[in-house]
Write a protein that holds these residues in place. Structure first.
Motif, PDB file in Angstrom:
ATOM      1  N   GLU A 140      17.553 -18.264-106.544  1.00 33.47           N
ATOM      2  CA  GLU A 140      16.646 -18.768-107.569  1.00 33.47           C
ATOM      3  C   GLU A 140      16.550 -17.838-108.783  1.00 33.47           C
ATOM      4  O   GLU A 140      16.008 -18.233-109.815  1.00 33.47           O
ATOM      5  CB  GLU A 140      15.239 -18.964-106.964  1.00 33.47           C
ATOM      6  CG  GLU A 140      14.445 -17.697-106.754  1.00 33.47           C
ATOM      7  CD  GLU A 140      14.921 -16.778-105.622  1.00 33.47           C
ATOM      8  OE1 GLU A 140      14.409 -15.647-105.548  1.00 33.47           O
ATOM      9  OE2 GLU A 140      15.788 -17.173-104.807  1.00 33.47           O
ATOM     10  N   SER A 189      25.919 -19.047-109.079  1.00 29.89           N
ATOM     11  CA  SER A 189      25.657 -19.289-107.665  1.00 29.89           C
ATOM     12  C   SER A 189      26.656 -18.537-106.794  1.00 29.89           C
ATOM     13  O   SER A 189      27.815 -18.328-107.174  1.00 29.89           O
ATOM     14  CB  SER A 189      25.735 -20.783-107.349  1.00 29.89           C
ATOM     15  OG  SER A 189      27.072 -21.222-107.402  1.00 29.89           O
ATOM     16  N   VAL A 209      17.803 -25.085-107.348  1.00 32.71           N
ATOM     17  CA  VAL A 209      18.436 -24.522-106.165  1.00 32.71           C
ATOM     18  C   VAL A 209      17.999 -25.343-104.965  1.00 32.71           C
ATOM     19  O   VAL A 209      16.808 -25.412-104.655  1.00 32.71           O
ATOM     20  CB  VAL A 209      18.035 -23.037-105.977  1.00 32.71           C
ATOM     21  CG1 VAL A 209      18.704 -22.455-104.735  1.00 32.71           C
ATOM     22  CG2 VAL A 209      18.371 -22.219-107.219  1.00 32.71           C
ATOM     23  N   GLN A 210      18.943 -25.967-104.326  1.00 30.94           N
ATOM     24  CA  GLN A 210      18.697 -26.785-103.132  1.00 30.94           C
ATOM     25  C   GLN A 210      17.550 -27.774-103.359  1.00 30.94           C
ATOM     26  O   GLN A 210      16.650 -27.908-102.545  1.00 30.94           O
ATOM     27  CB  GLN A 210      18.423 -25.893-101.924  1.00 30.94           C
ATOM     28  CG  GLN A 210      19.609 -25.025-101.571  1.00 30.94           C
ATOM     29  CD  GLN A 210      19.336 -24.048-100.449  1.00 30.94           C
ATOM     30  OE1 GLN A 210      18.206 -23.846-100.042  1.00 30.94           O
ATOM     31  NE2 GLN A 210      20.396 -23.420 -99.969  1.00 30.94           N
ATOM     32  N   GLU A 223      28.013 -19.653-104.093  1.00 27.68           N
ATOM     33  CA  GLU A 223      29.071 -20.574-103.699  1.00 27.68           C
ATOM     34  C   GLU A 223      30.183 -20.662-104.751  1.00 27.68           C
ATOM     35  O   GLU A 223      31.357 -20.791-104.403  1.00 27.68           O
ATOM     36  CB  GLU A 223      28.491 -21.977-103.448  1.00 27.68           C
ATOM     37  CG  GLU A 223      27.524 -22.051-102.279  1.00 27.68           C
ATOM     38  CD  GLU A 223      26.120 -21.524-102.587  1.00 27.68           C
ATOM     39  OE1 GLU A 223      25.343 -21.347-101.626  1.00 27.68           O
ATOM     40  OE2 GLU A 223      25.796 -21.267-103.765  1.00 27.68           O
TER      41      GLU A 223
END
Length: 168
Positions: A27, A32, A153-154, A34
């Motif tokens: 966050e 990111s 985020v998510q 990933e």
């Protein structure tokens, strides 16, 4: 603690710490884990600048372990060269509470005062990170705006506060 520029030969240690930051605090950063985890170290090494107005500071223990970092880059365009940007401030969890982030930021501000024509240094901080926001305000940064839902985020959104430090 020793604060100095991260060199290209230290790309492995820098990248390990950067990936730790992205993984443990998704966050807090626009990048990111990933998207970055598969970046070859050779590419990371080529991105490390060693210029007075574009660098990455590292906080190193007496044993030489990299435990904190903060990046700085000066804007390059003719109309925006009076501004610089702080990015990627992070201190590993086991070394927090020792004033390392403050030392990194103080060094960026000290160097900023030496860069001819630089008038302000900007950064953004996720509003949920109250400790970082308090640090920046304590150093003299002032808020100039809020970007609602700056990061997602998510499925959860995070606001970012935009801050400036005026050099003179």
């Amino acid at each position: 603690m020793h604060i100095t520029n991260i060199q290209r030969g230290q790309a492995d240690a820098f990248w390990k710490l950067r990936l730790e930051a992205l993984k443990n605090h998704p966050e807090a950063f626009g990048s990111s884990y990933e998207e970055q985890v598969h970046t070859p170290v050779s590419e990371v090494e080529s991105r490390i600048n060693e210029e007075p107005d574009n660098y990455i500071l590292g906080a190193f223990t007496e044993a030489g372990e990299l435990v904190g970092m903060a990046g700085f880059r000066r804007e390059q365009g003719m109309k925006v060269r009076h501004k610089g940007m702080v990015w990627g401030v992070y201190v590993s969890s086991k070394h927090r509470g020792q004033g390392i982030a403050k030392m990194l930021m103080q060094e960026i501000l000290r160097r900023g005062k030496e860069i001819e024509g630089l008038r302000l240094i900007q950064l953004t901080v996720v509003t949920a990170n109250t400790a970082a926001a308090a640090l920046y305000k304590g150093l003299g940064f002032v808020s100039y705006g809020l970007e609602k839902e700056a990061l997602m985020v998510q499925g959860q959104t995070y606001d970012e506060e935009m801050m400036s430090y005026f050099l003179g």
